[in-house]
Design an enzyme around this catalytic site. Sequence first.
Site, short mmCIF file in Angstrom:
data_model
loop_
_atom_site.label_atom_id
_atom_site.label_comp_id
_atom_site.label_asym_id
_atom_site.label_seq_id
_atom_site.Cartn_x
_atom_site.Cartn_y
_atom_site.Cartn_z
N GLU A 1 2.51 -4.17 -2.67
CA GLU A 1 1.63 -4.06 -2.25
C GLU A 1 0.22 -4.15 -2.83
O GLU A 1 -0.68 -4.45 -2.33
CB GLU A 1 1.94 -2.68 -1.38
CG GLU A 1 3.00 -2.50 -0.82
CD GLU A 1 2.64 -0.81 -0.26
OE1 GLU A 1 2.98 -0.57 0.87
OE2 GLU A 1 2.01 -0.44 -1.09
N GLY B 1 4.00 4.45 -3.53
CA GLY B 1 2.61 4.49 -4.06
C GLY B 1 2.31 3.55 -4.85
O GLY B 1 2.72 3.17 -5.42
#
Length: 218
Positions: A75, A28
């Site tokens: 990301e 995450g």
Amino acid sequence: MDIVDQRVPLCVAAHHLAAAGKSLSTGGNLSVRVGDHVLVTPSGARLDSVQPGQLVVVDMNGTVVVETRYRPTAELQFHLDLYRSTSASAIAHAHPLASVAVSAITEVLPPIHYDAAMVGGSVRVAPYAVFGSPELSKYVVDALFERTAALMRNHGSVAIGGNIETACEHLGVVEWLSEVYLKAVSAGAPAVLGDEHLTEVVATAARRAYRPYPGHDR
């Protein structure tokens, strides 16, 4: 508001997300945008222990603008592309168990409860692509069109909001909806709500001034 002012709130949100079981290990990443700068969690960070000094400031091209020994999350691309394509000021991405499970078995998480209205209705599943790739970024942006949350095939969930607390709240809604969906599917063919039902929910929430439906306080 200065981007530096967001360091502590972003870490608090990351810790809460991990404590709630919405992320495992280094799974995450979170970010907030202030003007042309983005504050993002670093590559390989554990959300349960990330500290303000580890966060990375980049510009909208992904260039690090405040010197640090840390690298931004791998990301970063979809964070930047979402900021370019939406009005979001914060993004949260995690790997919650039920969300990952649902992302592997359906193209869309249907509105199995009226709280789906909180994230715009049915939750689309972005097709699989390897993390950090341009393809994944495109799929995530497409899945979030007119939505505030999406699932990512065999990967996790992502949500946007006007602040990091709201983005994390949207992640929580998707995880809860995913848990309900999995239980319902295991018992049979669940009924789902139509667009007219969700429109009625939003209108009723507006009339009664309920949160957390869009633009209202309970």
